[in-house]
Design a protein around this motif. Structure first.
Motif, short mmCIF file in Angstrom:
data_model
loop_
_atom_site.label_atom_id
_atom_site.label_comp_id
_atom_site.label_asym_id
_atom_site.label_seq_id
_atom_site.Cartn_x
_atom_site.Cartn_y
_atom_site.Cartn_z
N ASN A 270 -22.68 12.22 39.40
CA ASN A 270 -23.60 11.61 38.45
C ASN A 270 -25.05 11.99 38.76
O ASN A 270 -25.85 12.25 37.85
CB ASN A 270 -23.44 10.10 38.46
N ARG A 271 -25.40 12.02 40.05
CA ARG A 271 -26.78 12.39 40.41
C ARG A 271 -27.07 13.84 40.04
O ARG A 271 -28.14 14.15 39.49
CB ARG A 271 -27.00 12.17 41.91
N GLU A 272 -26.14 14.74 40.34
CA GLU A 272 -26.34 16.15 39.99
C GLU A 272 -26.44 16.33 38.47
O GLU A 272 -27.22 17.16 37.99
CB GLU A 272 -25.19 16.99 40.55
N GLU A 274 -27.69 14.21 36.33
CA GLU A 274 -29.00 13.78 35.86
C GLU A 274 -30.09 14.76 36.26
O GLU A 274 -31.04 15.01 35.48
CB GLU A 274 -29.30 12.39 36.38
N VAL A 275 -30.00 15.34 37.43
CA VAL A 275 -30.97 16.36 37.86
C VAL A 275 -30.95 17.54 36.89
O VAL A 275 -31.99 18.02 36.42
CB VAL A 275 -30.69 16.82 39.29
N LEU A 276 -29.74 18.01 36.56
CA LEU A 276 -29.62 19.16 35.66
C LEU A 276 -30.06 18.79 34.26
O LEU A 276 -30.77 19.57 33.59
CB LEU A 276 -28.18 19.66 35.66
N ARG A 277 -29.67 17.62 33.79
CA ARG A 277 -30.06 17.21 32.44
C ARG A 277 -31.57 17.17 32.29
O ARG A 277 -32.12 17.69 31.30
CB ARG A 277 -29.46 15.85 32.11
N ASN A 293 -18.62 13.63 33.56
CA ASN A 293 -18.91 14.69 34.53
C ASN A 293 -19.21 16.01 33.82
O ASN A 293 -18.87 17.08 34.31
CB ASN A 293 -17.76 14.86 35.52
N PHE A 294 -19.85 15.93 32.68
CA PHE A 294 -20.24 17.12 31.93
C PHE A 294 -21.51 16.83 31.15
O PHE A 294 -21.93 15.67 30.99
CB PHE A 294 -19.11 17.56 30.98
N ILE A 323 -20.59 21.81 29.59
CA ILE A 323 -20.42 22.34 30.94
C ILE A 323 -20.08 21.22 31.91
O ILE A 323 -20.62 20.12 31.83
CB ILE A 323 -21.69 23.08 31.44
N ALA A 324 -19.18 21.49 32.84
CA ALA A 324 -18.91 20.56 33.93
C ALA A 324 -20.10 20.54 34.87
O ALA A 324 -20.82 21.53 35.02
CB ALA A 324 -17.65 20.98 34.68
N VAL A 325 -20.32 19.40 35.53
CA VAL A 325 -21.45 19.26 36.45
C VAL A 325 -20.95 18.79 37.81
O VAL A 325 -19.79 18.41 37.98
CB VAL A 325 -22.48 18.26 35.90
#
Length: 342
Positions: A270-272, A274-277, A293-294, A323-325
């Motif tokens: 979830n943290r990754e 939000e960083v990517l979003r 998770n996407f 995309i998967a995250v």
């Protein structure tokens, strides 16, 4: 109808392009982490007895899941992933029409055709949410199953709990509603539904879940459905003999025992996400807030840019992509591929 993938650009005879090697495969919303060591140990221990058949009809796995959820084992049906259980649901209903949003998990149009059900797709609204008012209006005497996804696939949006309750109350009681919660473990506790209250009030409700996503057991194909009364009994009659492996039972028992470790992994994903979003929104890409998770990346041009960067994604006809995250290296590659797109 089913969602088609965006076709790759065909190189001309004059300018032949070299196919781009896949650097990251983010197309199936898979968990980036391998199974926990305790789960691997539990599964490996079952292999010494792989010459023996599993239970003819599953009894142990429904009991383990029921104990974890606080429901009766009679209320649980298991199968080969959420997809396998959804297929059991459709075969049990036998014909009629499947009402669902579009775009959605592309297994639903495929399975509807296999089960001899007509498909009634209702477009999502501009915010990426399922249009519940339009779905209610689309219900007819031919409707035999309604599918809601929460969180929604592919946008990751979440229907408000009150809206779900209102929708269920508006659907005739003889029409089953399949609430697809494949990504429920990624929701904050405050966003989760009280399934016990919903099942008590709505005998036509079926709740579908999987161990493929948050639990990272996609390759073991373990899913389940929770319901009540005669409806869940009809679905159980579609149970495939010897269809649940001994390894699946061991994996679920070990996964539940490792709840804290698995929650830590979900939090990391979830943290990754939000960083990517936020980094993509800073680039001008209007990425909706996801609770799974996407991420859903609106087009046009997104799917093509990712493909050219060697990133495999779930692509849609308008050039959007899902995309998967969770993998930081993959997230950096996605950002690099899209940073100059807008």
């Amino acid at each position: 109808m089913s969602l088609r993938l965006v076709e790759p650009t065909l190189p001309s005879q004059r300018f032949r392009a070299t196919p781009t090697a896949t650097r990251f495969d983010l197309g199936l919303s898979e968990n980036p982490f391998p199974p926990l060591p305790s789960i691997l140990d539990a599964v490996n221990d079952t292999l010494a007895q792989a010459n023996r058949y599993p239970e003819f009809l599953p009894d142990e796995l429904p009991r383990i899941i029921a104990d974890h959820l606080g429901v009766s084992p009679d209320d649980v049906v298991v199968g080969a992933g959420a997809t396998g259980v959804a297929m059991q649901v459709m075969r049990a209903l036998g014909g009629g029409e499947l009402l669902t949003s579009t775009p959605t998990f592309d297994g639903y149009p495929i399975m509807a055709e296999m089960a001899g059900m007509g498909l009634v797709p209702v477009p999502i609204d501009p915010g990426g949410n399922q249009d519940l008012a339009a779905m209610r209006r689309a219900v007819t005497r031919r409707t035999s199953l309604v599918v809601l996804c929460r969180p929604h696939n592919p946008t990751g949006t979440v229907l408000d709990a009150a809206a779900v309750r209102s929708f269920l109350g508006a659907i005739p009681g003889h029409i089953p509603v399949l609430l697809d919660e494949a990504y429920v473990e990624f929701l904050a506790p405050a966003d989760r539904l009280d399934i016990h209250a919903l099942l008590h009030r709505h005998q036509n409700l079926l709740i579908l879940r999987t161990f493929s996503k948050a639990y990272g057991l996609a390759g073991l194909r373990i899913g389940y459905c929770v319901g009540r009364g005669k409806l869940i009994q009809r679905i159980r009659q579609q149970q495939l003999p010897f269809g649940i492996t001994t390894a699946a039972v061991a994996a679920v028992r070990a996964a539940y025992a490792a709840d804290t470790e698995l929650r830590d992994r979900v939090d990391r994903i979830n943290r990754e996400r939000e960083v990517l979003r936020m980094s993509l929104r800073a680039c001008g890409i209007d990425v909706p807030r996801s609770h799974a998770n996407f991420l859903y990346l609106p087009g046009p041009g997104v799917a093509t840019a990712l493909r050219r960067a060697g990133i495999k994604a779930k692509a849609y006809p308008d050039g959007s992509a899902r995309i998967a995250v969770g993998d930081p290296a993959a997230g950096r590659a996605v950002h690099a591929a899209l940073v100059d797109l807008r």
